[in-house]
Write an enzyme that holds these catalytic residues in place. Structure first.
Site, PDB file in Angstrom:
ATOM      1  N   CYS A   1       0.801  -1.228   0.000  1.00 26.45           N
ATOM      2  CA  CYS A   1       0.000   0.000   0.000  1.00 26.45           C
ATOM      3  C   CYS A   1       0.833   1.277   0.000  1.00 26.45           C
ATOM      4  O   CYS A   1       0.337   2.331  -0.411  1.00 26.45           O
ATOM      5  CB  CYS A   1      -0.936   0.011   1.198  1.00 26.45           C
ATOM      6  SG  CYS A   1      -1.955  -1.482   1.326  1.00 26.45           S
TER       7      CYS A   1
ATOM      8  N   HIS B   1      -2.996   6.982   2.002  1.00 26.66           N
ATOM      9  CA  HIS B   1      -3.427   5.722   1.404  1.00 26.66           C
ATOM     10  C   HIS B   1      -4.910   5.531   1.674  1.00 26.66           C
ATOM     11  O   HIS B   1      -5.379   5.674   2.812  1.00 26.66           O
ATOM     12  CB  HIS B   1      -2.620   4.556   1.977  1.00 26.66           C
ATOM     13  CG  HIS B   1      -3.219   3.222   1.667  1.00 26.66           C
ATOM     14  ND1 HIS B   1      -3.584   2.847   0.397  1.00 26.66           N
ATOM     15  CD2 HIS B   1      -3.551   2.169   2.481  1.00 26.66           C
ATOM     16  CE1 HIS B   1      -4.102   1.628   0.429  1.00 26.66           C
ATOM     17  NE2 HIS B   1      -4.098   1.205   1.682  1.00 26.66           N
TER      18      HIS B   1
ATOM     19  N   ASN C   1     -10.125   0.165  -1.557  1.00 26.79           N
ATOM     20  CA  ASN C   1      -8.687   0.102  -1.303  1.00 26.79           C
ATOM     21  C   ASN C   1      -8.005  -0.482  -2.536  1.00 26.79           C
ATOM     22  O   ASN C   1      -8.133  -1.668  -2.822  1.00 26.79           O
ATOM     23  CB  ASN C   1      -8.428  -0.772  -0.070  1.00 26.79           C
ATOM     24  CG  ASN C   1      -6.951  -0.889   0.287  1.00 26.79           C
ATOM     25  OD1 ASN C   1      -6.074  -0.579  -0.514  1.00 26.79           O
ATOM     26  ND2 ASN C   1      -6.678  -1.353   1.501  1.00 26.79           N
TER      27      ASN C   1
END
Length: 319
Positions: free
Chosen positions: A113, A245, A275
């Site tokens: 990530c 993020h 995500n």
């Protein structure tokens, strides 16, 4: 010393949209359950004929067009991804081939990530060292390929996409009002907690210890993000935007608040995209710029975190 600057951005997502109601027909969940816990309403998912490098190439092409550059102008391609199935050719090499580039250096970076902010720092360092002049930095992931679509705690989180940045040498950067185009990176990890986020097995599947990640992110990351601002010589209240993020709205909002960026636009692309791992920061930033929500030259905090319990952040000047 020559600095570097982000001069253009681009993003791309597959056309297919998966809503919370769609997921409710697949697993024991509901729109209310998902929205209240992670803030996600929709996510884009690619089909089997849309590989990661295709997503990445689309985003890269858009960034190059925005910069007014040809693919042959690029001498370094960095692709941050954790969903490349094949070991070789790399995603970066495949992107270079798709875009008919000349002979750039090609390198994949897997920090999950926080991959894009790591890759952006590496592009900046490479240009500062004189080993490249123009870099294409891409974050691209097909999280749908590694999702366990029977696990309601994780499959509701994930989406597919790509975001790209064109980074060029900027000899005037040390003397630029407001500081360099890409500020110093602050990066690190918590190795003993690395198993809190995993992509393991054959076929690989995504899994995480959600509560551990949530506690770490909301308590440990705000002071680190403030240190990123300090290294860049920018006070949190001077930030025009904060792009974290895009993991979970319940992480993004409290972390942004605790950073102290009281005047900043906070990216919330997770609501529409889920995500997307390494793609989330460049994709969210590209959308903010496309909508005109951040002025050119304004300071923006980019801060990636997650897999390996790694983190990396820098303040950049908005293209």
């Amino acid at each position: 010393m020559t600095g570097s600057r982000v001069v253009a951005l681009g993003h791309y997502q597959p056309a297919k949209v998966l809503t919370n109601d769609d997921l409710a027909a697949m697993v024991d969940t509901s729109d209310e359950w998902i929205t209240s816990r992670v803030g996600i309403k929709t996510r884009h998912v690619g089909g089997p004929d849309e590989p990661v490098d295709e997503l990445a190439a689309h985003a890269g092409a858009k960034a190059l067009a925005s910069a007014g550059l040809q693919p042959s102008d690029i001498d370094l391609v960095l692709v941050a991804t954790s969903t490349a199935i094949d070991r070789s050719p790399s995603m970066a090499a495949r992107v270079a081939a798709r875009l008919s580039m000349g002979s750039p250096a090609v390198l994949d970076i897997n920090v999950v990530c926080s991959g894009f902010t790591h890759a952006l720092a590496m592009a900046d360092h490479t240009i500062r060292a004189g080993a490249a002049t123009r870099a294409l930095v891409i974050g691209a992931d097909k999280m749908g390929d590694i999702a366990d679509w029977t696990d309601r705690s994780t499959c509701v989180l994930l989406g597919d996409g790509a975001g790209a940045a064109v980074v060029t040498a900027d000899p005037s950067a040390p003397d630029t009002p407001g500081g360099p185009g890409i500020g110093p990176v602050l990066w690190g990890s918590v190795p003993e907690m690395g198993n809190a986020v995993r992509i393991e097995g054959t076929p690989p599947r995504f899994a995480q210890e959600g509560q551990s990640v949530y506690r770490w992110a909301t308590t440990q990351l705000p002071p680190i993000a403030r240190q990123v601002c300090e290294k860049a010589g920018v006070a949190p209240e001077e930030l025009a935007a904060v792009v974290l993020h895009q993991a979970n709205l319940r992480i993004i909002e409290p972390v942004a608040r605790r950073i102290g960026a009281v005047n900043a636009v906070v990216a919330r692309d997770v609501v529409d995209s889920g995500n997307t791992s390494a793609a989330s920061i460049p994709m969210a930033l590209s959308k903010l710029v496309e909508r005109g929500e951040v002025a050119a030259g304004a300071p923006v905090l980019l801060f990636g975190f997650g897999g390996n319990l790694s983190y990396a952040g820098q303040v950049i000047r908005c293209p």
